[in-house]
Scaffold this motif. Sequence first.
Motif, PDB file in Angstrom:
ATOM      1  N   PHE A 129      -7.963   7.219   1.885  1.00 36.96           N
ATOM      2  CA  PHE A 129      -6.855   6.317   1.822  1.00 36.96           C
ATOM      3  C   PHE A 129      -7.205   4.904   2.171  1.00 36.96           C
ATOM      4  CE2 PHE A 129      -2.721   4.316   3.592  1.00 36.96           C
ATOM      5  CZ  PHE A 129      -1.976   4.284   2.324  1.00 36.96           C
ATOM      6  N   ASN A 130      -6.730   4.061   1.107  1.00 38.81           N
ATOM      7  CA  ASN A 130      -7.471   2.498   1.440  1.00 38.81           C
ATOM      8  C   ASN A 130      -8.858   2.539   1.747  1.00 38.81           C
ATOM      9  OD1 ASN A 130      -4.577   1.509   1.011  1.00 38.81           O
ATOM     10  ND2 ASN A 130      -4.511   0.963   3.048  1.00 38.81           N
ATOM     11  N   ASP A 131      -9.539   3.182   0.974  1.00 37.58           N
ATOM     12  CA  ASP A 131     -11.021   3.343   1.032  1.00 37.58           C
ATOM     13  C   ASP A 131     -11.547   3.844   2.050  1.00 37.58           C
ATOM     14  OD1 ASP A 131     -11.018   2.102  -1.576  1.00 37.58           O
ATOM     15  OD2 ASP A 131     -10.840   0.008  -0.765  1.00 37.58           O
ATOM     16  N   ASN A 160      -3.543   5.180  -3.890  1.00 36.11           N
ATOM     17  CA  ASN A 160      -4.434   4.874  -2.719  1.00 36.11           C
ATOM     18  C   ASN A 160      -4.739   6.401  -2.164  1.00 36.11           C
ATOM     19  OD1 ASN A 160      -4.805   2.271  -2.708  1.00 36.11           O
ATOM     20  ND2 ASN A 160      -3.167   1.593  -1.621  1.00 36.11           N
ATOM     21  N   PRO A 177       0.808  -1.346   0.087  1.00 33.13           N
ATOM     22  CA  PRO A 177      -0.081  -0.014   0.142  1.00 33.13           C
ATOM     23  C   PRO A 177       0.965   1.400  -0.165  1.00 33.13           C
ATOM     24  CG  PRO A 177      -0.250  -1.206   2.138  1.00 33.13           C
ATOM     25  CD  PRO A 177       0.580  -1.856   1.179  1.00 33.13           C
ATOM     26  N   ASN A 182       1.855   2.495  -3.599  1.00 32.00           N
ATOM     27  CA  ASN A 182       0.697   3.021  -4.429  1.00 32.00           C
ATOM     28  C   ASN A 182       0.132   4.381  -4.031  1.00 32.00           C
ATOM     29  OD1 ASN A 182      -1.001   3.337  -6.488  1.00 32.00           O
ATOM     30  ND2 ASN A 182      -1.634   0.977  -6.103  1.00 32.00           N
TER      31      ASN A 182
END
Lengths: 267, 475
Positions: free
Chosen positions: A75-77, A19, A13, A16
């Motif tokens: 971030f990260n959904d 994100n 993560p 990327n």
Amino acid sequence: MNSLEMSNCANCPVHNMGNLKKLGIDMSSFDFVVALAGNPNTGKSTVFNYLTGLRQHTGNWPGKTVTRAEGGFEFNDKKFKLVDLPGTYSLLSTSTDEEVARDFILFGQPDVTVIVVDATRLERNLNLVLQILEITNRAVLCLNLMDEARRNGIKVDDRTLSKELGIPVVVTSARQGEGMNELLKMIFEVASGEYICRPYRIKSNSSELNDAIEKLSSEIEKEFSGLPNLRWVALRLLEGDQSIINAIRSGDLGNLKRQELAGIESE
Amino acid sequence: MNNNKFSKESILAAANNLRWEVDENLHDTLMESIYENATSIANKVVKYPDKKQAFSFDRTLDKILTSKYLGFPIMFLILAVVFWITIVGANYPSVFISSVLVDSLHPILKNFADSFMPWWLSGVLIDGAYLAMAWVVSVMLPPMAIFFPVYTLLEDFGYLPRVAFNMDPLYKKVGAHGRQALTMAMGFGCNAAGVVATRVIDSPRERLIAIITNNFSLCNGRWPTQILIATIFIGAAAPAYLAGIASAAAVVFIAVLGITFSLVVSWGLSKTLLKGEASAFSLELPPYRPPRLLQTLYTSLIDRTIFVLWRAVVFALPAGMVIWLVANITIDGISLADHFINWVNPAAFIFGLNGVIILAYIIAIPANEIVIPTVLMLTVANLGLTNLGGGSGVMFEFDSVADTAQILHAGGWTLLTGINLMLFSLLHNPCSTTIYTIYKETKSVKWTVISTFLPILLGLTVTFFVTQLWRIFLS
């Protein structure tokens, strides 16, 4: 080999940045609240602008953020609300900017408090860090201005620092965007409960003070059990802090506890 | 519930009792422990370089920039260089923009509007609103596009706290808070922002002083007025090769005069209405940081230049309409504007100003930015200089500073008028945004009124004396 490394990186993560979604002032519904605290002129607003895509005024002088600025990022959904607090040297005096910062960390109950420190002046910055860690037990240390520290030949052992403080330490140079991915990752881990902080507690040489804090803490715990910052509340009471006295009388202190519990239960 | 309340009070009682058991210097003991803990952690994790030579650059620079003798001269010099760059650099783009917006676009728009609108509507919209906007853009954009990035670079580099450091002893001497130096520096950008920035001052007394005197920092909206008038009247009075330097020096003089007024008025307030001693505070000098050129250019253009320009345009549109209307609505064959101007002229003469300037300052209360366009538009209308514009209330087509000068000279302006306008631009009421901000911050009508009218009073006093002395000794 090369491709394997690549794919490992791409899966991580941290690698990327896709994100990260800068949401600006759109904070319609958020999962976590993150506070940005720290000494004046350590780069809080720069971190804030980087994560939210907003352009809060930044400038190389202490004290330009006088109100709290709010923005959002994803971030990260997960959606995060980020609150930029005025820079302060301490949380123990009664000036307006310190109250804004302290009240937010205490009563606003952020899910994570990111403490931005100046790596070239770590020792003095730690005074505030230790005070914040008395109030909250979910924090990330953002060891900022590392580029300046390097230029001045100052070395900081971030791993030992993390062990000492009991919270994640991320090395950054926010102006260059360096280390921001790692910062995001640690914010996420602490917010989601993946990383459990064991914050450092201030040790005092004065046995009278230690005894008094202990006695008063147990007294407070009877009424407000499960409070995350018992010792700090006790300390403030010993000092006769009127806003804490009011919070006890009105039961606002109890709300802190409930919010904290609700947070734990929902995880 | 009662039980609940009882246990809460018992906590407070316990605290009261325990307070006697701990050392009476609890706060100090606590701070000491915190410092000790911080030091012991820092010792474990931080390694400083063997030779501390890396720090010497910052220190040497600080020694020079904050030195007792060099600090202020360097400050004035830096200010002067910034203005000089702005004055010299802004003229060319100004000419270009105005030739596009005013000379080329205006006739096209006017013809187009006339083809289907009644004359008064096309007058209000095109000759009023559009021309006011075009004027503001061509006069304001170039100096701002140069001034703000340069100012932001200085801010980014870390020069502002040094200015505050130099000013701090002065503010302390006049009974104000040292941090007022910082809020004053903020005011050079925008007074409304400067007033909000006074929140860093804890003591209400010192904060009020800082709020009331913030208006003495020349703001964005007033720099272009200062720069333009200095170029036309001061620059022209100097030999050609010194014109740029003379006008820059004049603007620096006005800015420094503003700082002087902020000190004198702070002193006056802390001796009368807001009596008290200055409180101590610590001012940290941040390290110098190499400014990020591209980012600074970008943010200062977007956040400051465009922001201020947009504000000016928004206020210029209705103001342009108002100007057109007061110049075209007539009573007994004389326009409203002329009625007012002729009525005020005798009084304004005492202060070395004129009716046009007074009316312009009333119309431009929402934004200082539009003072100069308004002055020019009213002058043209008042003189009936139809050959320079498309009719009364129309902003004439100017394509250089020289043409602006021509208009003002035709309106009977002298070097004295120019000087007085510069003084009055420094010393008059804050713009309506700032007045509103002062009210929001102080929550007091009394202090808002004082902050609004005190500068006007000072402005009229100063221009009165300058004018009388000038007339006695120089003419």
